[in-house]
Design an enzyme around this catalytic site. Structure first.
Site, PDB file in Angstrom:
ATOM      1  N   ASP A  84     -11.160   2.214   4.103  1.00 23.69           N
ATOM      2  CA  ASP A  84     -11.530   0.798   4.050  1.00 23.69           C
ATOM      3  C   ASP A  84     -13.046   0.623   3.941  1.00 23.69           C
ATOM      4  O   ASP A  84     -13.525  -0.460   3.585  1.00 23.69           O
ATOM      5  CB  ASP A  84     -11.090   0.088   5.348  1.00 23.69           C
ATOM      6  CG  ASP A  84      -9.747  -0.595   5.221  1.00 23.69           C
ATOM      7  OD1 ASP A  84      -9.386  -0.997   4.097  1.00 23.69           O
ATOM      8  OD2 ASP A  84      -9.065  -0.736   6.255  1.00 23.69           O
ATOM      9  N   GLN A 118      -4.783  -1.891   9.635  1.00 18.19           N
ATOM     10  CA  GLN A 118      -4.666  -3.209   9.016  1.00 18.19           C
ATOM     11  C   GLN A 118      -5.276  -4.269   9.925  1.00 18.19           C
ATOM     12  O   GLN A 118      -5.019  -4.303  11.126  1.00 18.19           O
ATOM     13  CB  GLN A 118      -3.175  -3.497   8.746  1.00 18.19           C
ATOM     14  CG  GLN A 118      -2.894  -4.722   7.915  1.00 18.19           C
ATOM     15  CD  GLN A 118      -3.368  -4.605   6.470  1.00 18.19           C
ATOM     16  OE1 GLN A 118      -3.517  -3.511   5.936  1.00 18.19           O
ATOM     17  NE2 GLN A 118      -3.616  -5.732   5.850  1.00 18.19           N
ATOM     18  N   LYS A 126       0.827  -1.210   0.000  1.00 22.47           N
ATOM     19  CA  LYS A 126       0.000   0.000   0.000  1.00 22.47           C
ATOM     20  C   LYS A 126       0.860   1.259   0.000  1.00 22.47           C
ATOM     21  O   LYS A 126       0.596   2.188  -0.766  1.00 22.47           O
ATOM     22  CB  LYS A 126      -0.947   0.007   1.208  1.00 22.47           C
ATOM     23  CG  LYS A 126      -2.116  -0.960   1.041  1.00 22.47           C
ATOM     24  CD  LYS A 126      -2.939  -1.129   2.312  1.00 22.47           C
ATOM     25  CE  LYS A 126      -3.855  -2.343   2.180  1.00 22.47           C
ATOM     26  NZ  LYS A 126      -4.539  -2.672   3.432  1.00 22.47           N
TER      27      LYS A 126
END
Ligand SMILES: NC(=O)C1=CN([C@@H]2O[C@H](COP(=O)(O)OP(=O)(O)OC[C@H]3O[C@@H](n4cnc5c(N)ncnc54)[C@H](O)[C@@H]3O)[C@@H](O)[C@H]2O)C=CC1
Ligand SMILES: Nc1nc(=O)c2c([nH]1)NC[C@@H]1CN(c3ccc(C(=O)N[C@@H](CCC(=O)O)C(=O)O)cc3)C=[N+]21
Ligand SMILES: [Mg+2]
Length: 344
Positions: A165, A142, A98
């Site tokens: 997200d 994460q 990322k």
């Protein structure tokens, strides 16, 4: 089968070629007598492999242009902050992917690393700091998190407008109501792969294998919902299979599917005998398996690629399928968050 020449306008011929390719109809056209086509169904004619890497490259170009436009208008570069708790090697790979993609696209980024023993209160405090930092456009934590931390509490602590997200309860609510929102990256990647390839979803049978809140459920949500709503859906007939679906029922539903999306995390779950001739097979699964003999670790999906490739019309590989497009969609969400922040 003979088709009268009057039916053969160039547009119809192109459509026919595309149709034949997708359905594996083998078509021959008698050049001497233009009125005659012959068609037969191919029996073993390998699927087109959909390169996620190539689709991601295309999306990257669009994001780069969008970022440069923002900068040319005198704005700061979008900034993505990624919080990583613990030192799970797979999570580190994803976080590195990322931050690397971000720098490639002109998005600035920071990886905030915390030890596995970090308390929930400390984590929530860090999120609060990032929420209030006006330089941060997008923020993600994460997953998975260590067992002592409540993932739901963490996702809900992220400011919804920075939630790239799409895991905040408000953003999930909007997704379910077909409202415009930050779509979770992996479901968004599956959508982009289907749409950019020109695969029709309206009225098609889709089987989603897996019902997790971050992957299977939102994929099913995107594909079954109404194309005319604020966040357009795929208008497909969607079936969801999960760990309680008996194996024979999984095979039964799979054989009816025009599009199969495998997101279970079970290697070799989808085999050729289960797949309809010409079907589209999207493999979301990421499994690390120890190769017998060499002892090396190999990345495989949920689909028996070699077998299913002989029967499907389209198939995505692992690696190089959904994964790279997922990363691209996180970047796209980051730019969207930066643009939305300007509007306020
Ligand atoms: N390529 C990408 O961008 C991403 C890939 N993944 C991968 O996708 C897979 C799924 O991820 P998550 O949804 O987060 O996992 P999860 O473990 O949360 O969910 C797995 C789902 O599969 C279902 N399932 C398990 N065994 C099954 C069986 N035998 N038959 C039918 N359904 C079964 C379960 O009921 C569950 O709903 C994993 O392999 C994961 O590594 C996950 C996120 C992103
Ligand atoms: N808050 C949060 N957001 C996520 O989006 C999220 C997460 N947590 N936790 C884990 C899953 C998994 N995920 C992947 C992203 C990229 C690849 C990817 O780049 N895959 C490469 C291979 C990478 C490798 O070598 O392992 C490929 O398929 O070609 C895979 C999986 C995002 N997830
Ligand atoms: Mg992949």
């Amino acid at each position: 089968m003979a088709i009268p020449a009057t039916y053969c306008s160039p547009l119809k011929i192109r459509g026919l070629f595309q149709f034949c390719y997708r359905t594996k109809l083998q078509m021959t056209w008698n050049i001497a007598d233009r009125r005659e086509f012959s068609c037969s169904v191919a029996t073993s004619y390998p699927a087109a492999v959909l390169s996620g890497t190539a689709i991601a490259r295309q999306i990257h170009k669009e994001i780069q242009a969008s970022v440069e436009q923002l900068v040319a208008q005198g704005n700061r570069r979008p900034h993505l902050a990624v919080i990583l708790v613990g030192d799970d090697p797979a999570s580190r790979v994803y976080v590195r992917n990322k931050t690397r993609a971000a720098s490639l696209l002109g998005i600035s980024s920071s990886a905030l690393l915390r030890p596995a023993g970090v308390s929930q209160a400390e984590l929530l405090d860090l999120i609060d700091q990032m929420n209030r930092d006006w330089r941060v456009s997008g923020l993600l934590v994460q997953l998975p998190l260590p067992g002592h931390i409540n993932e739901r509490a963490v996702c809900n602590a992220i400011a919804p407008e920075k939630d790239v997200d799409g895991f905040h309860i408000v953003n999930i609510g909007k997704l379910v109501l077909d409202q415009r929102t930050m779509v979770p990256a992996t479901p968004a990647a599956v959508w982009e792969i289907i749409k950019r390839t020109g695969i029709e979803t309206v009225g098609k049978n889709v089987l989603v294998v897996g019902r997790s809140k971050n992957v299977g459920m939102p994929i099913a949500m995107l594909l079954h919902s109404d194309r005319n709503h604020e966040r357009p859906g795929g208008d497909a007939t969607v079936t969801i299979a999960h760990r309680c679906t008996p194996r024979d029922q999984l095979a039964h539903h799979c054989r009816l599917a025009d599009i199969v999306i495998a997101a279970a995390g079970v290697p070799q779950l989808i085999t050729a005998d289960m797949v309809k001739e010409g079907a589209v097979v999207i493999d979301v699964g990421i499994n690390r398996i120890h190769e017998t003999g060499s002892g090396r670790i190999r990345l495989v999906g949920d689909v028996d690629f070699e077998g299913v490739q002989q029967k499907a019309g389209f198939i995505t590989p692992v690696p190089g399928g959904v994964g790279p497009v997922t990363i691209a969609m996180v970047m796209k969400n980051t730019v969207t968050a930066a643009r939305n922040a300007l509007a306020h």
